[in-house]
Motif scaffolding. Structure first.
Motif, PDB file in Angstrom:
ATOM      1  N   PRO A   1       0.858  -1.317  -0.046  1.00 20.03           N
ATOM      2  CA  PRO A   1      -0.161  -0.071   0.011  1.00 20.03           C
ATOM      3  C   PRO A   1       0.758   1.187   0.087  1.00 20.03           C
ATOM      4  O   PRO A   1       0.621   2.197  -0.867  1.00 20.03           O
ATOM      5  N   ILE A   2       1.880   1.321   0.789  1.00 22.34           N
ATOM      6  CA  ILE A   2       2.655   2.440   0.802  1.00 22.34           C
ATOM      7  C   ILE A   2       3.432   2.769  -0.428  1.00 22.34           C
ATOM      8  O   ILE A   2       3.710   3.935  -1.239  1.00 22.34           O
ATOM      9  N   LEU A   3       4.058   1.633  -1.067  1.00 23.90           N
ATOM     10  CA  LEU A   3       4.847   1.436  -2.454  1.00 23.90           C
ATOM     11  C   LEU A   3       3.913   1.990  -3.448  1.00 23.90           C
ATOM     12  O   LEU A   3       4.227   2.861  -4.261  1.00 23.90           O
ATOM     13  N   SER A   4       2.343   1.327  -3.411  1.00 26.02           N
ATOM     14  CA  SER A   4       1.835   1.847  -4.634  1.00 26.02           C
ATOM     15  C   SER A   4       1.280   3.395  -4.365  1.00 26.02           C
ATOM     16  O   SER A   4       1.045   4.294  -5.538  1.00 26.02           O
ATOM     17  N   GLU A   5       1.192   3.940  -3.119  1.00 25.38           N
ATOM     18  CA  GLU A   5       1.021   5.393  -2.936  1.00 25.38           C
ATOM     19  C   GLU A   5       2.096   6.000  -3.383  1.00 25.38           C
ATOM     20  O   GLU A   5       2.092   7.101  -4.198  1.00 25.38           O
ATOM     21  N   TYR A   6       3.308   5.643  -3.313  1.00 24.65           N
ATOM     22  CA  TYR A   6       4.549   6.398  -3.870  1.00 24.65           C
ATOM     23  C   TYR A   6       4.546   6.419  -5.403  1.00 24.65           C
ATOM     24  O   TYR A   6       4.923   7.445  -5.898  1.00 24.65           O
ATOM     25  N   ARG A   7       4.529   5.371  -5.944  1.00 22.06           N
ATOM     26  CA  ARG A   7       4.375   5.034  -7.408  1.00 22.06           C
ATOM     27  C   ARG A   7       3.273   5.924  -7.951  1.00 22.06           C
ATOM     28  O   ARG A   7       3.666   6.410  -9.141  1.00 22.06           O
ATOM     29  N   THR A   8       2.155   6.200  -7.468  1.00 16.96           N
ATOM     30  CA  THR A   8       1.017   6.768  -7.812  1.00 16.96           C
ATOM     31  C   THR A   8       1.355   8.383  -7.660  1.00 16.96           C
ATOM     32  O   THR A   8       0.872   9.100  -8.668  1.00 16.96           O
ATOM     33  N   GLN A   9       1.476   8.949  -6.654  1.00 16.12           N
ATOM     34  CA  GLN A   9       1.572  10.273  -6.138  1.00 16.12           C
ATOM     35  C   GLN A   9       3.062  10.738  -6.288  1.00 16.12           C
ATOM     36  O   GLN A   9       3.281  12.260  -6.288  1.00 16.12           O
ATOM     37  N   ARG A  10       4.316  10.051  -6.392  1.00 19.23           N
ATOM     38  CA  ARG A  10       5.392  10.930  -6.363  1.00 19.23           C
ATOM     39  C   ARG A  10       6.292  10.230  -7.520  1.00 19.23           C
ATOM     40  O   ARG A  10       5.972   9.567  -8.421  1.00 19.23           O
ATOM     41  N   SER A  11       7.534  10.893  -7.530  1.00 18.71           N
ATOM     42  CA  SER A  11       8.631  10.396  -9.028  1.00 18.71           C
ATOM     43  C   SER A  11       8.922   9.233  -8.626  1.00 18.71           C
ATOM     44  O   SER A  11       8.843   8.318  -7.668  1.00 18.71           O
ATOM     45  N   GLU A  12       9.662   8.711  -9.797  1.00 19.29           N
ATOM     46  CA  GLU A  12      10.210   7.231  -9.764  1.00 19.29           C
ATOM     47  C   GLU A  12      11.469   7.452  -9.055  1.00 19.29           C
ATOM     48  O   GLU A  12      11.708   6.167  -8.325  1.00 19.29           O
ATOM     49  N   ALA A  13      12.130   8.433  -8.890  1.00 22.10           N
ATOM     50  CA  ALA A  13      13.241   8.654  -7.945  1.00 22.10           C
ATOM     51  C   ALA A  13      12.917   8.480  -6.683  1.00 22.10           C
ATOM     52  O   ALA A  13      13.676   7.647  -5.814  1.00 22.10           O
ATOM     53  N   ASP A  14      11.847   9.194  -5.990  1.00 18.17           N
ATOM     54  CA  ASP A  14      11.542   9.028  -4.899  1.00 18.17           C
ATOM     55  C   ASP A  14      11.103   7.468  -4.394  1.00 18.17           C
ATOM     56  O   ASP A  14      11.287   6.958  -3.384  1.00 18.17           O
ATOM     57  N   THR A  15      10.209   6.914  -5.278  1.00 18.71           N
ATOM     58  CA  THR A  15       9.969   5.622  -5.136  1.00 18.71           C
ATOM     59  C   THR A  15      10.990   4.486  -5.074  1.00 18.71           C
ATOM     60  O   THR A  15      11.338   3.649  -4.280  1.00 18.71           O
ATOM     61  N   HIS A  16      12.219   4.927  -6.146  1.00 18.85           N
ATOM     62  CA  HIS A  16      13.460   3.969  -6.052  1.00 18.85           C
ATOM     63  C   HIS A  16      14.073   4.191  -4.599  1.00 18.85           C
ATOM     64  O   HIS A  16      14.516   3.272  -3.984  1.00 18.85           O
ATOM     65  N   THR A  17      13.862   5.280  -4.173  1.00 17.36           N
ATOM     66  CA  THR A  17      14.842   5.591  -2.984  1.00 17.36           C
ATOM     67  C   THR A  17      13.969   5.112  -1.825  1.00 17.36           C
ATOM     68  O   THR A  17      14.820   4.579  -0.824  1.00 17.36           O
ATOM     69  N   LEU A  18      12.431   4.856  -1.892  1.00 14.62           N
ATOM     70  CA  LEU A  18      11.981   4.095  -0.708  1.00 14.62           C
ATOM     71  C   LEU A  18      12.281   2.463  -0.752  1.00 14.62           C
ATOM     72  O   LEU A  18      12.637   1.981   0.385  1.00 14.62           O
ATOM     73  N   VAL A  19      12.463   2.059  -2.064  1.00 14.46           N
ATOM     74  CA  VAL A  19      12.782   0.617  -1.954  1.00 14.46           C
ATOM     75  C   VAL A  19      14.304   0.496  -1.423  1.00 14.46           C
ATOM     76  O   VAL A  19      14.626  -0.405  -0.899  1.00 14.46           O
ATOM     77  N   ASN A  20      15.055   1.333  -1.800  1.00 15.13           N
ATOM     78  CA  ASN A  20      16.543   1.254  -1.266  1.00 15.13           C
ATOM     79  C   ASN A  20      16.432   1.226   0.145  1.00 15.13           C
ATOM     80  O   ASN A  20      17.114   0.274   0.670  1.00 15.13           O
ATOM     81  N   ARG A  21      15.818   2.227   0.631  1.00 19.66           N
ATOM     82  CA  ARG A  21      16.017   2.186   2.186  1.00 19.66           C
ATOM     83  C   ARG A  21      15.138   1.215   2.832  1.00 19.66           C
ATOM     84  O   ARG A  21      15.679   0.563   3.839  1.00 19.66           O
ATOM     85  N   VAL A  22      14.140   0.671   2.506  1.00 17.73           N
ATOM     86  CA  VAL A  22      13.486  -0.238   3.132  1.00 17.73           C
ATOM     87  C   VAL A  22      14.215  -1.786   2.739  1.00 17.73           C
ATOM     88  O   VAL A  22      14.379  -2.466   3.744  1.00 17.73           O
ATOM     89  N   ALA A  23      14.726  -2.054   1.664  1.00 19.36           N
ATOM     90  CA  ALA A  23      15.765  -3.022   1.553  1.00 19.36           C
ATOM     91  C   ALA A  23      16.768  -3.070   2.346  1.00 19.36           C
ATOM     92  O   ALA A  23      17.294  -4.224   3.006  1.00 19.36           O
ATOM     93  N   THR A  24      17.537  -1.937   2.439  1.00 21.54           N
ATOM     94  CA  THR A  24      18.615  -2.054   3.361  1.00 21.54           C
ATOM     95  C   THR A  24      18.299  -2.356   4.695  1.00 21.54           C
ATOM     96  O   THR A  24      19.125  -3.136   5.446  1.00 21.54           O
TER      97      THR A  24
END
Length: 514
Positions: A66-89
């Motif tokens: 749900p949070i990732l979908s929100e980022y992908r819909t409402q924010r840039s691809e760079a912001d979404t990738h940053t979220l993925v990076n930080r969650v994965a780390t």
């Protein structure tokens, strides 16, 4: 995207995984039976396998998607990738630390999860040794779960669905070809799990790279998105997977029961997980992204309609599976497992657990559909409260069925199923009270037709099955042909009856939320 088509694809790939998983269990039963070695391996792999179910089969996704979908819909691809990076780390660091502690503290892990083994030094030592090999599987599965959440959000369902196949292939190959090279042959299974985990993670990397979401190291504790996911993750894990947590606790109970109890429960669980994976996991996987998008768009009517579709489809396919598992418990168990070291007595003991599991199969699957409706709305408190109630009820029933009553290991299976049904009922009532879900018209007619089709199928299976004693003494080839005929007869009578009553495949087609 046609959700029914997506469901068929995911279920097909899951079916392949479940078939190979069944081959794996048949092979283990044939080589090792249901004694000390299989008890030791099943306990050693129980906690890592629990983490697989919690992460890979949806619990992590309930918090992340749900949070990732929100980022992908409402924010840039760079912001979404940053979220993925930080969650994965952050997830990787935490789970890697847990893995190291688990390997070092394996004796304490076994003492906590199977305390009864302490009375059998040889069994305890073997279980500790196997646990140290299998525990890193937790790290692999955490990373695989994150990758699957990203791919599912991008509507790439195939890679996550086919991933479990690699675990089963690795364990089968190790059992067949590597077991003779170990002083304790069952150790080959543990190394098969380790290798399978490596392969499952490796297959995700190219798929993530193709969509530009391959994680990079970025340790950041105060990222708002990461904090929101962490707040959801703990309750989501317990809320959607209370049955698996109960399964771990039940292992401790089973460790005090006669030798073989853990294995009988494991073999029955493998058969029960066939429909649970094909239906519950697949439906939960495809529903969560659509429900999340509909909630973000504020479309309450479409949200309710989507959930109604999922519930009808789940009941349509789950109820006949539960009835078939109950009636055909001996034919299934004898045909698949009664070879080599697995005796007729083991068949009857496994049958008891399988019948008990079948009682709660519908509840187990409905939880995987109803809980995502809450998490798609980022409501963590309600399902958590229901999960705690169900977990408490499980332990009360364990005492009543196992410690006081005569059900023994079958009581452990029954308590999980009944508690899951209670959890599903509470979730359903919670959705109705919040007016999030309003059933669509036609439920009474739908239920009546379903009941009639189930009665027809039950009668056909009961009379066509014959004597259970015949199954215990028939040659394998005859059992296999007989079971194949029963499967076609049961499925045919059920779906032909539904067709005669007006059910059509086109009625269940559904488009994913845009």
């Amino acid at each position: 995207m046609n959700l029914l088509k997506a469901l068929a694809k995911i279920s097909g790939l899951t079916l392949l995984s479940r078939i190979l998983g069944l081959v794996r269990e048949v092979l283990i039963a044939n080589l090792f039976g249901a004694g000390m070695m299989t008890d030791a391996f099943n306990v050693a792999f129980r906690l890592p396998n629990l983490l697989r179910r919690l992460f890979a089969e949806g619990a992590f996704s309930q918090a992340f998607v749900p949070i990732l979908s929100e980022y992908r819909t409402q924010r840039s691809e760079a912001d979404t990738h940053t979220l993925v990076n930080r969650v994965a780390t952050l997830l990787g660091v935490i789970v890697l630390l847990i893995t190291v502690l688990g390997v070092i503290g394996a004796p304490f892990v076994i003492q906590a999860t199977a305390s009864g083994f302490a009375n059998h030094p040889e069994k305890f030592a073997l279980t500790v040794e196997l646990t140290r090999v299998t525990f890193p599987y937790i790290f692999f599965m955490a990373m695989v779960a994150l990758s699957a959440g990203v791919l599912n959000t991008w509507s790439h369902f195939s890679i996550p669905a086919v991933t479990p196949v690699l675990l089963n292939v690795a364990m089968i190959v190790m059992a067949l070809f590597a077991a003779p090279w170990f002083d304790k042959p069952v150790t080959a299974l543990a190394w098969g799990a380790f290798i399978g985990g490596c392969l499952q993670l490796a297959i995700q990397i190219p798929a993530l790279a193709r969509i530009g979401m391959l994680p990079r190291f970025d340790l950041h504790f105060r990222d708002p998105g990461v904090i929101r996911i962490l707040k959801l993750m703990g309750p989501a894990t317990l809320g959607v997977s209370v049955a698996q947590v109960s399964l771990l606790i039940n292992t401790a109970f089973a460790s005090w029961l006669p030798t073989g109890s853990v294995s009988w429960l494991t073999y029955a669980d493998r058969l029960m997980e066939f429909p649970a994976g094909l239906l519950g996991v697949a439906l939960g996987t495809i529903l969560l992204p659509s429900l999340s998008r509909l909630n973000a768009a504020g479309d309450k009517e479409a949200f309710s309609s989507m959930l109604d579709w999922g519930l009808r489809l789940a009941l349509l396919l789950t109820l006949p599976a539960a009835l078939a598992l109950c009636i055909l418990s001996v034919p299934l168990t004898s045909t698949l497992f009664q070879h080599g070291a697995f005796s007729a007595s083991d068949v009857l003991q496994t049958r008891q657990a399988l019948v008990a599991y079948s009682v709660g199969l519908c509840g187990l699957i409905l939880v995987k559909i109803l809980a995502p409706a809450f998490y798609s709305r980022q409501d963590i408190r309600t399902p958590l409260r229901f999960a705690i109630i169900s977990l408490f009820a499980t332990q009360v029933m364990n005492v009543l069925f196992v410690m006081v009553g005569p059900l023994r290991h079958a009581g452990l299976a029954l308590s999980i199923g009944l508690a899951a049904s209670l959890n599903a009922l509470l979730l359903y009532r919670g959705l109705r009270r919040k007016e999030v879900f309003m059933p669509q018209p036609g439920w009474w007619a739908f239920s009546g037709k379903l009941l009639l089709a189930l009665c027809v199928m039950g009668v056909v299976l009961w009379f066509a099955m014959g004597s259970e004693q015949d199954w215990l003494h028939a040659p394998t080839s005859r059992r296999l042909l007989w079971l194949t005929g029963l499967t076609f007869a049961g499925a045919g009578s059920y779906f032909v009856t539904l067709f005669a009553l007006g059910f059509r495949l086109a009625d269940f087609k559904r488009r994913a939320a845009a």
